[in-house]
Scaffold this motif. Structure first.
Motif, mmCIF file in Angstrom:
data_model
loop_
_atom_site.group_PDB
_atom_site.id
_atom_site.type_symbol
_atom_site.label_atom_id
_atom_site.label_comp_id
_atom_site.label_asym_id
_atom_site.label_seq_id
_atom_site.Cartn_x
_atom_site.Cartn_y
_atom_site.Cartn_z
ATOM 1 N N LEU A 86 0.816 -1.220 0.000
ATOM 2 C CA LEU A 86 0.000 0.000 0.000
ATOM 3 C C LEU A 86 0.848 1.268 0.000
ATOM 4 N N HIS A 87 2.144 1.142 0.247
ATOM 5 C CA HIS A 87 3.090 2.268 0.268
ATOM 6 C C HIS A 87 2.673 3.346 1.265
ATOM 7 N N ALA A 88 2.214 2.932 2.424
ATOM 8 C CA ALA A 88 1.765 3.887 3.430
ATOM 9 C C ALA A 88 2.804 4.097 4.523
ATOM 10 N N VAL A 89 3.556 3.069 4.873
ATOM 11 C CA VAL A 89 4.537 3.180 5.952
ATOM 12 C C VAL A 89 5.917 2.852 5.398
ATOM 13 N N GLU A 90 6.814 3.818 5.510
ATOM 14 C CA GLU A 90 8.192 3.618 5.055
ATOM 15 C C GLU A 90 9.055 3.317 6.281
ATOM 16 N N ILE A 91 9.792 2.234 6.210
ATOM 17 C CA ILE A 91 10.605 1.800 7.345
ATOM 18 C C ILE A 91 12.077 1.855 6.970
ATOM 19 N N ASP A 92 12.928 1.756 7.984
ATOM 20 C CA ASP A 92 14.369 1.644 7.782
ATOM 21 C C ASP A 92 14.761 0.216 8.129
ATOM 22 N N GLU A 93 15.459 -0.464 7.192
ATOM 23 C CA GLU A 93 15.844 -1.848 7.417
ATOM 24 C C GLU A 93 17.333 -2.020 7.145
ATOM 25 N N CYS A 94 18.005 -2.726 8.037
ATOM 26 C CA CYS A 94 19.434 -2.971 7.896
ATOM 27 C C CYS A 94 19.661 -4.124 6.914
ATOM 28 N N PRO A 95 20.450 -3.900 5.865
ATOM 29 C CA PRO A 95 20.714 -5.000 4.923
ATOM 30 C C PRO A 95 21.642 -6.061 5.512
ATOM 31 N N GLY A 96 22.342 -5.731 6.594
ATOM 32 C CA GLY A 96 23.263 -6.679 7.206
ATOM 33 C C GLY A 96 22.592 -7.649 8.158
ATOM 34 N N LEU A 110 1.306 1.270 10.891
ATOM 35 C CA LEU A 110 1.468 -0.093 10.402
ATOM 36 C C LEU A 110 0.351 -0.986 10.936
ATOM 37 N N GLN A 111 0.038 -0.850 12.208
ATOM 38 C CA GLN A 111 -1.027 -1.650 12.809
ATOM 39 C C GLN A 111 -2.391 -1.314 12.211
ATOM 40 N N SER A 112 -2.616 -0.070 11.871
ATOM 41 C CA SER A 112 -3.905 0.320 11.307
ATOM 42 C C SER A 112 -4.115 -0.259 9.908
ATOM 43 N N LEU A 113 -3.045 -0.609 9.212
ATOM 44 C CA LEU A 113 -3.147 -1.182 7.871
ATOM 45 C C LEU A 113 -3.334 -2.694 7.877
ATOM 46 N N MET A 114 -3.039 -3.343 8.991
ATOM 47 C CA MET A 114 -3.104 -4.801 9.043
ATOM 48 C C MET A 114 -4.553 -5.271 9.037
ATOM 49 N N LEU A 115 -4.806 -6.319 8.274
ATOM 50 C CA LEU A 115 -6.147 -6.884 8.168
ATOM 51 C C LEU A 115 -6.319 -8.011 9.175
ATOM 52 N N SER A 116 -7.561 -8.250 9.567
ATOM 53 C CA SER A 116 -7.842 -9.383 10.444
ATOM 54 C C SER A 116 -7.687 -10.670 9.630
ATOM 55 N N GLU A 117 -7.654 -11.795 10.300
ATOM 56 C CA GLU A 117 -7.481 -13.084 9.616
ATOM 57 C C GLU A 117 -8.648 -13.345 8.655
ATOM 58 N N LYS A 118 -9.858 -12.967 9.053
ATOM 59 C CA LYS A 118 -11.028 -13.147 8.190
ATOM 60 C C LYS A 118 -10.919 -12.268 6.946
ATOM 61 N N ASP A 119 -10.510 -11.005 7.124
ATOM 62 C CA ASP A 119 -10.349 -10.103 5.985
ATOM 63 C C ASP A 119 -9.256 -10.595 5.038
ATOM 64 N N ARG A 120 -8.174 -11.145 5.591
ATOM 65 C CA ARG A 120 -7.101 -11.702 4.757
ATOM 66 C C ARG A 120 -7.601 -12.872 3.926
ATOM 67 N N ALA A 121 -8.428 -13.736 4.531
ATOM 68 C CA ALA A 121 -8.960 -14.894 3.810
ATOM 69 C C ALA A 121 -9.875 -14.444 2.664
ATOM 70 N N ILE A 122 -10.708 -13.443 2.918
ATOM 71 C CA ILE A 122 -11.598 -12.921 1.877
ATOM 72 C C ILE A 122 -10.783 -12.311 0.748
ATOM 73 N N LEU A 123 -9.780 -11.502 1.089
ATOM 74 C CA LEU A 123 -8.928 -10.872 0.086
ATOM 75 C C LEU A 123 -8.172 -11.922 -0.724
ATOM 76 N N ARG A 124 -7.652 -12.944 -0.048
ATOM 77 C CA ARG A 124 -6.923 -14.017 -0.726
ATOM 78 C C ARG A 124 -7.835 -14.719 -1.734
ATOM 79 N N HIS A 125 -9.076 -15.004 -1.316
ATOM 80 C CA HIS A 125 -10.033 -15.676 -2.196
ATOM 81 C C HIS A 125 -10.357 -14.816 -3.416
#
Length: 167
Positions: A86-96, A110-125
């Motif tokens: 969704l390109h909503a949260v930009e993080i810093d990650e160490c390549p090492g 980040l937490q506000s963008l996460m879907l519940s397990e039921k929503d993930r299953a519907i989206l996956r389908h």
């Protein structure tokens, strides 16, 4: 270890037996490799507790686009990337070492963008239905029946061999 934004010491805190390093100066948090997954779900007690704890240290930072060095790998500059498609949260990650630094307020986003397990299953389908493989059939080719022809040719050679042996 020092905060990559303010250069103040990071404080090690265990949240549900998972160690994280927080900056009380700016409200940022450092997750060691793969530990962010334990905090990304908004319904999880661990994620709520950490987000609530970090909110008391919230402060505005001058430039979030500035590249920072990894607190664990001091000589390594962290990469800036988006955490989700969704390109909503930009993080810093160490390549090492794979450590992830979240600036103030990014854990809540980040937490506000996460879907519940039921929503993930519907989206996956829905995505699976949308991207079903398409079967493409072309016009028949004149060589599609070669297997049958080869049986006939083998029989012809068998007859020819039988005839030539008899002479």
């Amino acid at each position: 270890m020092k905060c990559p934004r303010t250069r103040t010491p990071l404080k090690k805190v265990s949240v549900g037996k998972v160690p994280v390093y927080i900056s009380e100066a700016c409200g940022g948090v450092l997750f060691e490799n793969q530990t962010l997954k334990s905090f990304e779900c908004p319904n999880d007690k661990r994620g709520k507790a950490l987000a609530t704890h970090l909110s008391q240290f919230h402060s505005e930072l001058a430039d979030l686009k500035e590249r920072v060095s990894c607190p664990l790998c001091i000589d390594t500059v962290m990469l800036r990337r988006f955490y989700s498609p969704l390109h909503a949260v930009e993080i810093d990650e160490c390549p090492g070492c794979g450590a992830i630094w979240l600036d103030t307020g990014e854990l809540e986003k980040l937490q506000s963008l996460m879907l519940s397990e039921k929503d993930r299953a519907i989206l996956r389908h829905e995505l699976m239905k949308e991207h079903e493989p398409i079967e493409i059939k072309g016009a028949p080719h004149k060589h599609d029946n070669w297997n049958r022809r080869s049986d006939k040719i083998d029989a012809l050679f068998d007859i020819a061999s039988y005839i030539t042996r008899g002479w």
